[in-house]
Every structure is written in structure tokens, then in C-alpha cells.
Design a protein around this motif. Structure first.
Motif, PDB file in Angstrom:
ATOM      1  N   ALA A 110      -3.603 -11.524  -8.628  1.00  0.00           N
ATOM      2  CA  ALA A 110      -4.941 -12.120  -8.627  1.00  0.00           C
ATOM      3  C   ALA A 110      -5.732 -11.777  -7.369  1.00  0.00           C
ATOM      4  CB  ALA A 110      -4.832 -13.634  -8.773  1.00  0.00           C
ATOM      5  N   THR A 111      -5.047 -11.254  -6.338  1.00  0.00           N
ATOM      6  CA  THR A 111      -5.722 -11.010  -5.055  1.00  0.00           C
ATOM      7  C   THR A 111      -5.503  -9.600  -4.514  1.00  0.00           C
ATOM      8  OG1 THR A 111      -3.803 -11.897  -3.833  1.00  0.00           O
ATOM      9  CG2 THR A 111      -5.557 -13.444  -4.395  1.00  0.00           C
ATOM     10  N   ALA A 112      -4.917  -8.713  -5.291  1.00  0.00           N
ATOM     11  CA  ALA A 112      -4.567  -7.382  -4.784  1.00  0.00           C
ATOM     12  C   ALA A 112      -5.742  -6.413  -4.767  1.00  0.00           C
ATOM     13  CB  ALA A 112      -3.426  -6.792  -5.613  1.00  0.00           C
ATOM     14  N   SER A 113      -6.773  -6.648  -5.567  1.00  0.00           N
ATOM     15  CA  SER A 113      -7.890  -5.702  -5.687  1.00  0.00           C
ATOM     16  C   SER A 113      -9.022  -6.101  -4.745  1.00  0.00           C
ATOM     17  CB  SER A 113      -8.403  -5.662  -7.132  1.00  0.00           C
ATOM     18  OG  SER A 113      -7.391  -5.223  -8.011  1.00  0.00           O
ATOM     19  N   LEU A 114      -9.177  -5.369  -3.649  1.00  0.00           N
ATOM     20  CA  LEU A 114     -10.220  -5.697  -2.679  1.00  0.00           C
ATOM     21  C   LEU A 114     -11.625  -5.547  -3.251  1.00  0.00           C
ATOM     22  CD1 LEU A 114      -8.857  -4.099   0.622  1.00  0.00           C
ATOM     23  CD2 LEU A 114      -8.605  -6.441  -0.208  1.00  0.00           C
ATOM     24  N   LYS A 231      -1.717 -15.415   3.221  1.00  0.00           N
ATOM     25  CA  LYS A 231      -0.474 -16.188   3.178  1.00  0.00           C
ATOM     26  C   LYS A 231       0.582 -15.483   2.325  1.00  0.00           C
ATOM     27  CE  LYS A 231      -2.536 -20.575   4.441  1.00  0.00           C
ATOM     28  NZ  LYS A 231      -2.929 -21.942   4.053  1.00  0.00           N
ATOM     29  N   LEU A 232       0.177 -14.776   1.292  1.00  0.00           N
ATOM     30  CA  LEU A 232       1.129 -13.964   0.526  1.00  0.00           C
ATOM     31  C   LEU A 232       1.683 -12.828   1.377  1.00  0.00           C
ATOM     32  CD1 LEU A 232      -0.680 -13.685  -2.929  1.00  0.00           C
ATOM     33  CD2 LEU A 232       1.319 -15.080  -2.394  1.00  0.00           C
ATOM     34  N   ASP A 233       0.812 -12.194   2.155  1.00  0.00           N
ATOM     35  CA  ASP A 233       1.281 -11.129   3.040  1.00  0.00           C
ATOM     36  C   ASP A 233       2.288 -11.674   4.050  1.00  0.00           C
ATOM     37  OD1 ASP A 233      -0.204  -9.161   1.814  1.00  0.00           O
ATOM     38  OD2 ASP A 233      -1.880  -9.285   3.215  1.00  0.00           O
ATOM     39  N   GLN A 234       2.009 -12.863   4.598  1.00  0.00           N
ATOM     40  CA  GLN A 234       2.933 -13.470   5.547  1.00  0.00           C
ATOM     41  C   GLN A 234       4.277 -13.782   4.884  1.00  0.00           C
ATOM     42  OE1 GLN A 234       2.204 -14.201   8.936  1.00  0.00           O
ATOM     43  NE2 GLN A 234       4.417 -14.536   9.011  1.00  0.00           N
ATOM     44  N   ALA A 235       4.236 -14.107   3.587  1.00  0.00           N
ATOM     45  CA  ALA A 235       5.457 -14.423   2.836  1.00  0.00           C
ATOM     46  C   ALA A 235       6.128 -13.177   2.270  1.00  0.00           C
ATOM     47  CB  ALA A 235       5.134 -15.400   1.703  1.00  0.00           C
ATOM     48  N   ASN A 236       5.586 -11.996   2.582  1.00  0.00           N
ATOM     49  CA  ASN A 236       6.159 -10.716   2.149  1.00  0.00           C
ATOM     50  C   ASN A 236       6.051 -10.509   0.636  1.00  0.00           C
ATOM     51  OD1 ASN A 236       7.265  -8.210   2.861  1.00  0.00           O
ATOM     52  ND2 ASN A 236       9.348  -8.895   2.394  1.00  0.00           N
ATOM     53  N   VAL A 237       5.038 -11.086   0.019  1.00  0.00           N
ATOM     54  CA  VAL A 237       4.749 -10.833  -1.397  1.00  0.00           C
ATOM     55  C   VAL A 237       3.661  -9.768  -1.422  1.00  0.00           C
ATOM     56  CG1 VAL A 237       4.084 -11.837  -3.612  1.00  0.00           C
ATOM     57  CG2 VAL A 237       5.333 -13.218  -1.939  1.00  0.00           C
ATOM     58  N   THR A 238       4.085  -8.524  -1.370  1.00  0.00           N
ATOM     59  CA  THR A 238       3.163  -7.404  -1.188  1.00  0.00           C
ATOM     60  C   THR A 238       3.535  -6.251  -2.112  1.00  0.00           C
ATOM     61  OG1 THR A 238       4.489  -6.249   0.488  1.00  0.00           O
ATOM     62  CG2 THR A 238       3.030  -8.013   1.276  1.00  0.00           C
ATOM     63  N   GLU A 239       2.665  -5.253  -2.135  1.00  0.00           N
ATOM     64  CA  GLU A 239       2.923  -4.042  -2.911  1.00  0.00           C
ATOM     65  C   GLU A 239       4.204  -3.348  -2.460  1.00  0.00           C
ATOM     66  OE1 GLU A 239      -1.584  -4.576  -2.558  1.00  0.00           O
ATOM     67  OE2 GLU A 239       0.201  -4.797  -1.292  1.00  0.00           O
ATOM     68  N   ARG A 240       4.498  -3.424  -1.178  1.00  0.00           N
ATOM     69  CA  ARG A 240       5.698  -2.782  -0.642  1.00  0.00           C
ATOM     70  C   ARG A 240       6.963  -3.326  -1.298  1.00  0.00           C
ATOM     71  NH1 ARG A 240       8.111  -3.880   5.346  1.00  0.00           N
ATOM     72  NH2 ARG A 240       9.759  -2.305   5.345  1.00  0.00           N
ATOM     73  N   VAL A 241       6.959  -4.624  -1.609  1.00  0.00           N
ATOM     74  CA  VAL A 241       8.123  -5.266  -2.229  1.00  0.00           C
ATOM     75  C   VAL A 241       8.063  -5.158  -3.749  1.00  0.00           C
ATOM     76  CG1 VAL A 241       9.296  -7.482  -2.568  1.00  0.00           C
ATOM     77  CG2 VAL A 241       8.416  -6.862  -0.300  1.00  0.00           C
ATOM     78  N   LEU A 242       6.889  -5.380  -4.323  1.00  0.00           N
ATOM     79  CA  LEU A 242       6.759  -5.449  -5.774  1.00  0.00           C
ATOM     80  C   LEU A 242       6.747  -4.074  -6.430  1.00  0.00           C
ATOM     81  CD1 LEU A 242       4.100  -8.292  -6.032  1.00  0.00           C
ATOM     82  CD2 LEU A 242       6.592  -8.482  -6.167  1.00  0.00           C
ATOM     83  N   PHE A 243       6.403  -3.039  -5.650  1.00  0.00           N
ATOM     84  CA  PHE A 243       6.399  -1.666  -6.155  1.00  0.00           C
ATOM     85  C   PHE A 243       7.228  -0.810  -5.198  1.00  0.00           C
ATOM     86  CE2 PHE A 243       2.546  -3.666  -7.667  1.00  0.00           C
ATOM     87  CZ  PHE A 243       2.465  -3.269  -8.992  1.00  0.00           C
ATOM     88  N   TRP A 252       0.269  -0.834  -0.109  1.00  0.00           N
ATOM     89  CA  TRP A 252       0.318  -1.989   0.801  1.00  0.00           C
ATOM     90  C   TRP A 252      -0.363  -1.661   2.135  1.00  0.00           C
ATOM     91  CZ3 TRP A 252       3.976  -2.255   5.146  1.00  0.00           C
ATOM     92  CH2 TRP A 252       3.823  -3.441   5.879  1.00  0.00           C
ATOM     93  N   VAL A 253      -0.010  -0.531   2.732  1.00  0.00           N
ATOM     94  CA  VAL A 253      -0.581  -0.176   4.024  1.00  0.00           C
ATOM     95  C   VAL A 253      -2.096   0.007   3.915  1.00  0.00           C
ATOM     96  CG1 VAL A 253      -0.643   1.615   5.806  1.00  0.00           C
ATOM     97  CG2 VAL A 253       1.553   0.843   4.904  1.00  0.00           C
ATOM     98  N   GLY A 254      -2.538   0.662   2.840  1.00  0.00           N
ATOM     99  CA  GLY A 254      -3.968   0.882   2.656  1.00  0.00           C
ATOM    100  C   GLY A 254      -4.750  -0.401   2.524  1.00  0.00           C
ATOM    101  N   ARG A 255      -4.203  -1.357   1.812  1.00  0.00           N
ATOM    102  CA  ARG A 255      -4.895  -2.640   1.662  1.00  0.00           C
ATOM    103  C   ARG A 255      -4.783  -3.488   2.915  1.00  0.00           C
ATOM    104  NH1 ARG A 255      -3.160  -7.306   1.269  1.00  0.00           N
ATOM    105  NH2 ARG A 255      -1.044  -6.742   0.650  1.00  0.00           N
ATOM    106  N   TYR A 256      -3.578  -3.515   3.502  1.00  0.00           N
ATOM    107  CA  TYR A 256      -3.315  -4.407   4.632  1.00  0.00           C
ATOM    108  C   TYR A 256      -4.190  -4.080   5.834  1.00  0.00           C
ATOM    109  CZ  TYR A 256      -0.486  -7.227   7.858  1.00  0.00           C
ATOM    110  OH  TYR A 256      -0.050  -8.155   8.772  1.00  0.00           O
ATOM    111  N   TYR A 257      -4.439  -2.779   6.055  1.00  0.00           N
ATOM    112  CA  TYR A 257      -5.214  -2.373   7.220  1.00  0.00           C
ATOM    113  C   TYR A 257      -6.682  -2.088   6.906  1.00  0.00           C
ATOM    114  CZ  TYR A 257      -0.941  -2.241   9.918  1.00  0.00           C
ATOM    115  OH  TYR A 257       0.213  -2.600  10.550  1.00  0.00           O
ATOM    116  N   ALA A 258      -7.102  -2.338   5.681  1.00  0.00           N
ATOM    117  CA  ALA A 258      -8.518  -2.174   5.350  1.00  0.00           C
ATOM    118  C   ALA A 258      -9.340  -3.183   6.141  1.00  0.00           C
ATOM    119  CB  ALA A 258      -8.736  -2.371   3.851  1.00  0.00           C
TER     120      ALA A 258
END
Length: 276
Positions: A110-114, A231-243, A252-258
Motif C-alpha cells: 500500500a506504500t511502496a509506490s512513491l 516504520k515499515l522500513d525500520q521493521a525491515n519490511v522492504t523490497e530487499r526482504v520481500l523480493f 529498495w535502495v532506489g526508493r529508500y534514498y529517493a
């Protein structure tokens, strides 16, 4: 279907985990599965339905050719439900829809698409245990024999070996929830399951409209999305883990550092953009 609007992270958690206490088990074990989308206007249409045309005819052609060209050992056993699940997992248009046991995985989607942070998101919840009380008797008996709440592809194959067999079990439309084989780490990490309508043209939206007590929608306002995402990023619920793998890592890196605010710039940008 009931629609619930939340205004804070704590209220969102309360709604996601509401009714999760199971007194028989003495544990918090929710009977709901979850599906997150970044745009509240999205519906529950399937990738097969969105193709247009006759979904029944298209499904036969898609499945025949997917099975023909995929590696023979791509599925653990040669069943239509394993092939359908594998196809869905790899982007084949099917009648299946992706769900998860994890409310946090649903929040990720629900929150992955910037580029959609200018609009509300949504998480659907459906009670798969009560939904299965409405399936045909032969399917209910199979669940009871296993002491299970939802189907595996193997269980489904024993009752309905083919697409036509599933359709012929009842005149009334019904939906089943299926846990796929662990094809890879992605399907495991996403805590995935699928919804499966008995007929390819049947709408899950319409079915749930006829059974509104079996589900609800939680609307995540646009101005809450960044807090949820952080808060999801802090909990490690990210593209890096899910994909797992380099594709997920890159996403993950592209979104996280945007730069923060990129979603507003994308919302104002022209829609005709080249490949990224």
C-alpha cells in the motif's frame, strides 16, 4: 463492504489486528488475509479479467502455452493448480489474486509506490475461514478431513483436478483461498496465499458485495503514508526482504534514498515518461 478510515499509526494497527484473538487456541491468530494497494480507487479485478475478451477462452490458451514452454520440473507435481499458482507468481495473467497472512506485508504494497503518495491507499481484509463455510460440501469435507482452514494446491487437486471440475461443483459462485507451494524465497517471505474464484469471469468485488460481513477495507490517508512507510522500513519490511535478489535490492535502495517529496513531483509530472 465496510470501509474504515484511520488517522494514525496506532489506529491502523488496532484495525489490522482487530478480531485476531482466537479463544480456542488461546493465541492471537487472525482468520483474515490481507491485500494492500497504493490507490484506494483500485478494485479486486484479476490480471486475467483486465486483459479483456472472454476470460474462459483466454485462460485455456494462457495455461496451455505456459505449461508447454515452462520447464517440466518448475512445479513439484503436475497439477493445474500448481501451474496456475506458478504462473500468477511470475506475472502470467490468471484468475488468482495475491493475498498475504501478514498485515505488514499488505502495508508494504500500500506504500511502496512513491508516485502514488498523492492519493489514499487501502488494505482489504477477508475472513477466509468463514468464506470457506460457503464452499460446496465436497470442498468443506476436504478441509475438515485435514483439520485445515484453507486449501493447498494438492488438496484442491484431489477434489477438483481441473478448472472445469471446480466450476461444476456448484451452480452458485464461490471463492477458495489457496496456499501455494514454496516455489522460492519470495513467496515464503511475502507469506503469500491466493484467492481463486470458481469461474474465470466471476468478480470477487461483486461476491464480497453480496457477502459484506466477510470482509472490510481500511483506508490509509495519503498524509499518513510516509509515517507508515518509515516504520515499515525500520521493521525491515522492504523490497530487499520481500523480493530477495538483486532486483528487490535495487528497488529498495532506489526508493529508500529517493528525496522526500519525490512523490509530489511525480504526481505533477507529465504522464508520458520513457523507461526508467
Amino acid at each position: 463492504m465496510e470501509e474504515i478510515y484511520v488517522s494514525s499509526w496506532s489506529e491502523l494497527q488496532e484495525q489490522l489486528f482487530a478480531d485476531s484473538w482466537n479463544p480456542e487456541l488461546g493465541l492471537h491468530r487472525s482468520d483474515f488475509c490481507f491485500r494492500g494497494r497504493s490507490d484506494v480507487a483500485d478494485d479486486l479485478s484479476t490480471s486475467l479479467g483486465r486483459l479483456g475478451g472472454d476470460p474462459g477462452d483466454l485462460e485455456r490458451h494462457l495455461m496451455r502455452n505456459f505449461r508447454k514452454y515452462a520447464a517440466a520440473d518448475a512445479v513439484p507435481t503436475d497439477s493445474v493448480w500448481n501451474w496456475l499458482a506458478l504462473g500468477q507468481h511470475h506475472g502470467l495473467p490468471t484468475r488468482l489474486l495475491d493475498w498475504t497472512y501478514s498485515p505488514f506485508v499488505a502495508l508494504h504494497f500500500a506504500t511502496a509506490s512513491l508516485d502514488r503518495y498523492d492519493r489514499d491507499g487501502v488494505v482489504w481484509l477477508v475472513d477466509f475461514v468463514r468464506t470457506h463455510e460457503l464452499v460446496p460440501e465436497t470442498l468443506r469435507r476436504r478441509l475438515e478431513d485435514e483439520g485445515a482452514n484453507l486449501f493447498t494446491t494438492e488438496m484442491l487437486s484431489e477434489v477438483a483436478p481441473s478448472l472445469d471440475d471446480l466450476r461444476s461443483l456448484a451452480e452458485e459462485d464461490f471463492v477458495v483461498f489457496v496456499e501455494p507451494p514454496s516455489f522460492d524465497e519470495r513467496i515464503v517471505n511475502q507469506y503469500a496465499l491466493f484467492s481463486l474464484m470458481c469461474r474465470p469471469h466471476t468478480s470477487l468485488d461483486e461476491w464480497l458485495d453480496a457477502h459484506p460481513d466477510l470482509g472490510r477495507r481500511i483506508v490509509i490517508p495519503a498524509d499518513l503514508k510516509w509515517e507508515v512507510r518509515d516504520k515499515l522500513d525500520q521493521a525491515n519490511v522492504t523490497e530487499r526482504v520481500l523480493f530477495p535478489g538483486l532486483d528487490g535490492l535495487s528497488r529498495w535502495v532506489g526508493r529508500y534514498y529517493a528525496p522526500r517529496g519525490r512523490e509530489r513531483r511525480l504526481a505533477r509530472a507529465p504522464s508520458l515518461r520513457g523507461g526508467d
